[in-house]
Design a protein around this motif. Sequence first.
Motif, PDB file in Angstrom:
ATOM      1  N   UNK A   2      69.028  67.622  94.841  1.00  0.00           N
ATOM      2  CA  UNK A   2      67.710  66.990  94.909  1.00  0.00           C
ATOM      3  C   UNK A   2      66.735  67.878  95.680  1.00  0.00           C
ATOM      4  N   UNK A   3      67.191  68.500  96.761  1.00  0.00           N
ATOM      5  CA  UNK A   3      66.335  69.371  97.567  1.00  0.00           C
ATOM      6  C   UNK A   3      65.922  70.599  96.757  1.00  0.00           C
ATOM      7  N   UNK A   4      66.854  71.164  96.012  1.00  0.00           N
ATOM      8  CA  UNK A   4      66.551  72.327  95.179  1.00  0.00           C
ATOM      9  C   UNK A   4      65.497  71.979  94.119  1.00  0.00           C
ATOM     10  N   UNK A   5      65.592  70.802  93.542  1.00  0.00           N
ATOM     11  CA  UNK A   5      64.637  70.362  92.538  1.00  0.00           C
ATOM     12  C   UNK A   5      63.248  70.217  93.158  1.00  0.00           C
ATOM     13  N   UNK A   6      63.161  69.642  94.359  1.00  0.00           N
ATOM     14  CA  UNK A   6      61.876  69.481  95.029  1.00  0.00           C
ATOM     15  C   UNK A   6      61.257  70.832  95.386  1.00  0.00           C
ATOM     16  N   UNK A   8      61.755  73.654  93.762  1.00  0.00           N
ATOM     17  CA  UNK A   8      61.310  74.261  92.510  1.00  0.00           C
ATOM     18  C   UNK A   8      59.999  73.631  92.035  1.00  0.00           C
ATOM     19  N   UNK A   9      59.861  72.308  92.147  1.00  0.00           N
ATOM     20  CA  UNK A   9      58.612  71.643  91.764  1.00  0.00           C
ATOM     21  C   UNK A   9      57.477  72.123  92.654  1.00  0.00           C
ATOM     22  N   UNK A  10      57.741  72.295  93.951  1.00  0.00           N
ATOM     23  CA  UNK A  10      56.731  72.798  94.876  1.00  0.00           C
ATOM     24  C   UNK A  10      56.285  74.206  94.532  1.00  0.00           C
ATOM     25  N   UNK A  12      56.416  75.671  91.569  1.00  0.00           N
ATOM     26  CA  UNK A  12      55.661  75.616  90.321  1.00  0.00           C
ATOM     27  C   UNK A  12      54.250  75.092  90.585  1.00  0.00           C
ATOM     28  N   UNK A  13      54.119  74.063  91.425  1.00  0.00           N
ATOM     29  CA  UNK A  13      52.797  73.504  91.732  1.00  0.00           C
ATOM     30  C   UNK A  13      51.920  74.519  92.445  1.00  0.00           C
ATOM     31  N   UNK A  14      52.464  75.246  93.413  1.00  0.00           N
ATOM     32  CA  UNK A  14      51.692  76.264  94.136  1.00  0.00           C
ATOM     33  C   UNK A  14      51.299  77.394  93.187  1.00  0.00           C
ATOM     34  N   UNK A  15      52.183  77.790  92.300  1.00  0.00           N
ATOM     35  CA  UNK A  15      51.859  78.844  91.325  1.00  0.00           C
ATOM     36  C   UNK A  15      50.746  78.405  90.385  1.00  0.00           C
ATOM     37  N   UNK A  16      50.782  77.147  89.963  1.00  0.00           N
ATOM     38  CA  UNK A  16      49.744  76.644  89.072  1.00  0.00           C
ATOM     39  C   UNK A  16      48.393  76.593  89.776  1.00  0.00           C
ATOM     40  N   UNK A  17      48.381  76.185  91.033  1.00  0.00           N
ATOM     41  CA  UNK A  17      47.127  76.141  91.776  1.00  0.00           C
ATOM     42  C   UNK A  17      46.583  77.537  92.047  1.00  0.00           C
ATOM     43  N   UNK A  18      47.449  78.508  92.238  1.00  0.00           N
ATOM     44  CA  UNK A  18      46.997  79.885  92.469  1.00  0.00           C
ATOM     45  C   UNK A  18      46.307  80.443  91.224  1.00  0.00           C
ATOM     46  N   UNK A  19      46.714  80.004  90.044  1.00  0.00           N
ATOM     47  CA  UNK A  19      46.087  80.449  88.808  1.00  0.00           C
ATOM     48  C   UNK A  19      44.694  79.880  88.615  1.00  0.00           C
ATOM     49  N   UNK A  20      44.356  78.817  89.346  1.00  0.00           N
ATOM     50  CA  UNK A  20      43.039  78.182  89.225  1.00  0.00           C
ATOM     51  C   UNK A  20      42.043  78.723  90.245  1.00  0.00           C
ATOM     52  N   UNK A  21      42.440  79.687  91.027  1.00  0.00           N
ATOM     53  CA  UNK A  21      41.550  80.237  92.047  1.00  0.00           C
ATOM     54  C   UNK A  21      40.384  80.961  91.386  1.00  0.00           C
ATOM     55  N   UNK A  22      39.230  80.883  92.015  1.00  0.00           N
ATOM     56  CA  UNK A  22      38.029  81.523  91.504  1.00  0.00           C
ATOM     57  C   UNK A  22      38.034  83.010  91.859  1.00  0.00           C
ATOM     58  N   UNK A  23      37.587  83.838  90.928  1.00  0.00           N
ATOM     59  CA  UNK A  23      37.485  85.274  91.143  1.00  0.00           C
ATOM     60  C   UNK A  23      36.038  85.594  91.458  1.00  0.00           C
ATOM     61  N   UNK A  24      35.795  86.214  92.601  1.00  0.00           N
ATOM     62  CA  UNK A  24      34.440  86.602  92.971  1.00  0.00           C
ATOM     63  C   UNK A  24      34.294  88.099  92.753  1.00  0.00           C
TER      64      UNK A  24
END
Length: 158
Positions: A2-6, A8-10, A12-24
């Motif tokens: 269960x800890x490993x799954x959490x 991995x989800x974390x 993936x979530x951080x990677x997805x948010x990093x892709x939404x960062x604005x480029x200046x």
Amino acid sequence: MQVLRQVMVGVVAVSALAGCASIKDHRGYLVDQALVDSVQPGIDNKLSVERTLGRPTFISQFGEPVWYYVAIDTHQAAFTRPRPYNELALKVHFDQAGNVARLEKTGMEKVVILDPDGHVTPTLGAHRTFLEDLFGNIGTVGSGLGAQGPNGDNTGGQ
């Protein structure tokens, strides 16, 4: 497990948010406000302006001599076009003797965003669908419908 799954989800979530960062991005003249403010009308000439501000972005080819220093700051979200959020256009006007006559600064108030992509080009004539365009010429090749001369015959006008 269960800890490993959490974890991995974390990740993936951080990677997805990093892709939404604005480029200046910054393009053009690197503005140093102290140097821009040091250029004085009636005192400076072309040589001193070039030594203070550097080479201009472009120089007017016609009319009164004007040097342009242009800078633009943009930001871009993922999968979108860059959008300007700050712009400076510094115009240095010179008199006939080559001395600074006046300076003009403009910014975003002069920017006009155009969207020329309308996805439709108006034309005269019938509006046909994709399938009509694709299959519309079947049976007309060799039938003589498209090669009639001015007298209505198939001689091509001869």
